[in-house]
Design a protein around this motif. Structure first.
Motif, short mmCIF file in Angstrom:
data_model
loop_
_atom_site.label_atom_id
_atom_site.label_comp_id
_atom_site.label_asym_id
_atom_site.label_seq_id
_atom_site.Cartn_x
_atom_site.Cartn_y
_atom_site.Cartn_z
N GLN A 1 0.85 -1.29 0.07
CA GLN A 1 -0.05 0.00 -0.03
C GLN A 1 0.73 1.42 0.03
N GLU B 1 -4.88 -7.66 5.84
CA GLU B 1 -3.48 -7.25 5.69
C GLU B 1 -2.70 -8.33 4.71
N HIS C 1 -3.41 -8.35 1.10
CA HIS C 1 -2.71 -7.33 0.56
C HIS C 1 -1.36 -7.97 0.10
N GLU D 1 -8.41 -0.16 6.52
CA GLU D 1 -7.25 -1.11 6.83
C GLU D 1 -6.36 -0.87 5.42
NI NI Z 1 -6.45 -2.57 3.02
#
Ligand code: NI
Length: 160
Positions: free
Chosen positions: A52, A132, A135, A160
């Motif tokens: 991210q 997470e 991800h 998140e």
């Molecule tokens: Ni997220």
């Protein structure tokens, strides 16, 4: 420490790639972890995964209100039960949706020094861990979304 830019879904393919395992526990990793925590807190998020912020490493920060958790190379070992809850994501601003997740998870990971750690979690922390870790494999919650609840007027959910 520094605030890093959070990648928004659709603007960068980095969110769709599989992150690499961390083998070297050096100053660069510690800086990444510090920056991720600062970025997560600044954005009022409860979790952040390295992709991210544009870094394809298996690194996650989480704080669901019980203090900062740093996870390197996290893996889900066990899951139990299923529960549907509402999620948001800092990389999908302004949207929320319902997702089915395990009620309880056991996660193995390493800390910033490479030490093996194990976590058992339920509730919001279990959801956050699954979100997470997804991800790190290029999976965003909208891929698993049951229902888009973006327009429903509820209290702000955790991002998140
Ligand atoms: Ni997220």
């Amino acid at each position: 420490m520094a605030i890093r830019k959070i990648v928004v879904l659709g603007e960068d393919e980095v969110l769709r790639k599989r992150a690499r395992r961390v083998d070297v526990f050096d100053k660069r990793l510690r800086t990444l972890l510090d920056d991720m925590a600062e970025t997560m807190y600044k954005a009022d998020g409860v979790g952040l995964a390295a992709p991210q912020v544009g870094i394809l490493k298996r690194v996650v920060t989480i704080d669901v209100g019980d203090g900062l958790i740093e996870l390197v190379n996290p893996e889900i070992l066990e899951t139990e039960g299923a529960v549907v809850g509402t999620e948001g994501c800092l990389s999908v601003p302004g949207r929320r949706g319902t997702v089915e997740r395990p009620e309880r998870v056991v996660v193995a990971a390493q800390n910033r020094n490479g030490k093996e750690i194990r976590l058992e979690a339920d509730g919001l922390l279990a959801v956050c861990l699954c979100h997470e870790i997804d991800h790190l494999d290029g999976v965003v919650y909208v891929d698993k979304m049951i229902e888009d609840v973006t327009d429903q007027t509820e209290d702000e959910e955790d991002e998140e």
